[in-house]
Design a protein around this motif. Structure first.
Motif, PDB file in Angstrom:
ATOM      1  N   UNK A   1       0.705  -1.108  -0.049  1.00  0.00           N
ATOM      2  CA  UNK A   1       0.016   0.019  -0.046  1.00  0.00           C
ATOM      3  C   UNK A   1       0.821   1.282  -0.118  1.00  0.00           C
ATOM      4  N   UNK A   2       1.932   1.359   0.709  1.00  0.00           N
ATOM      5  CA  UNK A   2       2.759   2.453   0.914  1.00  0.00           C
ATOM      6  C   UNK A   2       3.714   2.459  -0.467  1.00  0.00           C
ATOM      7  N   UNK A   3       4.068   1.402  -1.189  1.00  0.00           N
ATOM      8  CA  UNK A   3       4.794   1.689  -2.294  1.00  0.00           C
ATOM      9  C   UNK A   3       3.941   1.947  -3.381  1.00  0.00           C
ATOM     10  N   UNK A   4       2.452   1.527  -3.401  1.00  0.00           N
ATOM     11  CA  UNK A   4       1.606   2.169  -4.409  1.00  0.00           C
ATOM     12  C   UNK A   4       1.321   3.484  -4.321  1.00  0.00           C
ATOM     13  N   UNK A   5       1.190   4.195  -2.995  1.00  0.00           N
ATOM     14  CA  UNK A   5       0.961   5.524  -2.822  1.00  0.00           C
ATOM     15  C   UNK A   5       2.325   6.257  -3.252  1.00  0.00           C
ATOM     16  N   UNK A   6       3.256   5.834  -2.994  1.00  0.00           N
ATOM     17  CA  UNK A   6       4.722   6.424  -3.142  1.00  0.00           C
ATOM     18  C   UNK A   6       4.660   6.740  -5.018  1.00  0.00           C
ATOM     19  N   UNK A   7       4.775   5.671  -5.277  1.00  0.00           N
ATOM     20  CA  UNK A   7       4.660   5.659  -7.138  1.00  0.00           C
ATOM     21  C   UNK A   7       3.556   6.387  -7.500  1.00  0.00           C
ATOM     22  N   UNK A   8       2.143   6.487  -6.938  1.00  0.00           N
ATOM     23  CA  UNK A   8       1.298   7.491  -7.497  1.00  0.00           C
ATOM     24  C   UNK A   8       1.624   9.038  -7.303  1.00  0.00           C
ATOM     25  N   UNK A   9       2.116   9.338  -5.997  1.00  0.00           N
ATOM     26  CA  UNK A   9       2.295  10.492  -5.626  1.00  0.00           C
ATOM     27  C   UNK A   9       3.779  10.960  -6.054  1.00  0.00           C
ATOM     28  N   UNK A  10       4.792  10.025  -6.498  1.00  0.00           N
ATOM     29  CA  UNK A  10       6.436  10.328  -6.424  1.00  0.00           C
ATOM     30  C   UNK A  10       7.080  10.639  -5.300  1.00  0.00           C
ATOM     31  N   UNK A  11       6.442  11.451  -4.278  1.00  0.00           N
ATOM     32  CA  UNK A  11       7.112  11.545  -3.219  1.00  0.00           C
ATOM     33  C   UNK A  11       6.071  12.012  -2.218  1.00  0.00           C
ATOM     34  N   UNK A  12       6.380  11.533  -1.029  1.00  0.00           N
ATOM     35  CA  UNK A  12       5.348  11.822   0.127  1.00  0.00           C
ATOM     36  C   UNK A  12       6.004  11.900   1.589  1.00  0.00           C
ATOM     37  N   UNK A  13       5.699  12.541   2.439  1.00  0.00           N
ATOM     38  CA  UNK A  13       5.933  12.310   3.887  1.00  0.00           C
ATOM     39  C   UNK A  13       5.417  11.260   4.557  1.00  0.00           C
ATOM     40  N   UNK A  14       5.711  10.997   5.654  1.00  0.00           N
ATOM     41  CA  UNK A  14       5.114   9.915   6.565  1.00  0.00           C
ATOM     42  C   UNK A  14       3.736  10.200   6.748  1.00  0.00           C
ATOM     43  N   UNK A  15       3.486  11.593   7.090  1.00  0.00           N
ATOM     44  CA  UNK A  15       2.107  12.025   7.318  1.00  0.00           C
ATOM     45  C   UNK A  15       1.154  12.000   6.306  1.00  0.00           C
ATOM     46  N   UNK A  16       1.750  12.211   4.873  1.00  0.00           N
ATOM     47  CA  UNK A  16       1.000  11.958   3.976  1.00  0.00           C
ATOM     48  C   UNK A  16       0.484  10.584   3.591  1.00  0.00           C
ATOM     49  N   UNK A  17       1.525   9.609   3.844  1.00  0.00           N
ATOM     50  CA  UNK A  17       1.250   8.383   3.373  1.00  0.00           C
ATOM     51  C   UNK A  17       0.275   7.810   4.870  1.00  0.00           C
ATOM     52  N   UNK A  18       0.457   8.169   5.922  1.00  0.00           N
ATOM     53  CA  UNK A  18      -0.540   7.879   6.991  1.00  0.00           C
ATOM     54  C   UNK A  18      -1.911   8.487   6.551  1.00  0.00           C
ATOM     55  N   UNK A  19      -2.027   9.700   6.312  1.00  0.00           N
ATOM     56  CA  UNK A  19      -3.325  10.432   5.780  1.00  0.00           C
ATOM     57  C   UNK A  19      -4.173   9.576   4.933  1.00  0.00           C
ATOM     58  N   UNK A  20      -3.248   8.767   3.775  1.00  0.00           N
ATOM     59  CA  UNK A  20      -4.001   8.228   2.794  1.00  0.00           C
ATOM     60  C   UNK A  20      -4.178   6.735   2.884  1.00  0.00           C
ATOM     61  N   UNK A  21      -3.677   6.045   3.978  1.00  0.00           N
ATOM     62  CA  UNK A  21      -3.892   4.732   4.068  1.00  0.00           C
ATOM     63  C   UNK A  21      -5.192   4.324   4.681  1.00  0.00           C
ATOM     64  N   UNK A  22      -5.740   3.235   4.049  1.00  0.00           N
ATOM     65  CA  UNK A  22      -7.236   2.664   4.536  1.00  0.00           C
ATOM     66  C   UNK A  22      -6.969   1.988   5.714  1.00  0.00           C
ATOM     67  N   UNK A  23      -7.947   1.973   6.372  1.00  0.00           N
ATOM     68  CA  UNK A  23      -7.788   1.332   7.879  1.00  0.00           C
ATOM     69  C   UNK A  23      -6.499   1.532   8.394  1.00  0.00           C
TER      70      UNK A  23
END
Length: 70
Positions: free
Chosen positions: A11-33
């Motif tokens: 899930x994290x890798x998919x988000x990073x690939x989609x956004x190209x770059x993200x902070x831990x907070x951005x990753x956390x905000x986007x995570x389901x469950x």
């Protein structure tokens, strides 16, 4: 390559690939469950240590991006 990742790591890798770059907070905000914020930070560090992500400082945060293209 998918076999190298847990469900949360994928899930994290998919988000990073989609956004190209993200902070831990951005990753956390986007995570389901959402797991805890600390769990996300630990998973990001694991992905860095496995060589899948790199990090760079940005102010008081770290930004994460993929080492290799998808």
């Amino acid at each position: 390559m998918d076999e190298d990742f847990s469900r949360r790591e994928r899930q994290i890798m998919d988000l990073i690939y989609r956004e190209q770059e993200a902070s831990a907070r951005q990753v956390w905000d986007a995570m389901p469950d959402q797991p805890s914020y600390g769990t996300i930070r630990k998973l990001l560090q694991i992905l860095v240590s496995k060589g899948h992500l790199k990090q760079r400082p940005e102010g008081r945060s770290l930004l994460y991006s993929a080492v290799r293209p998808r």
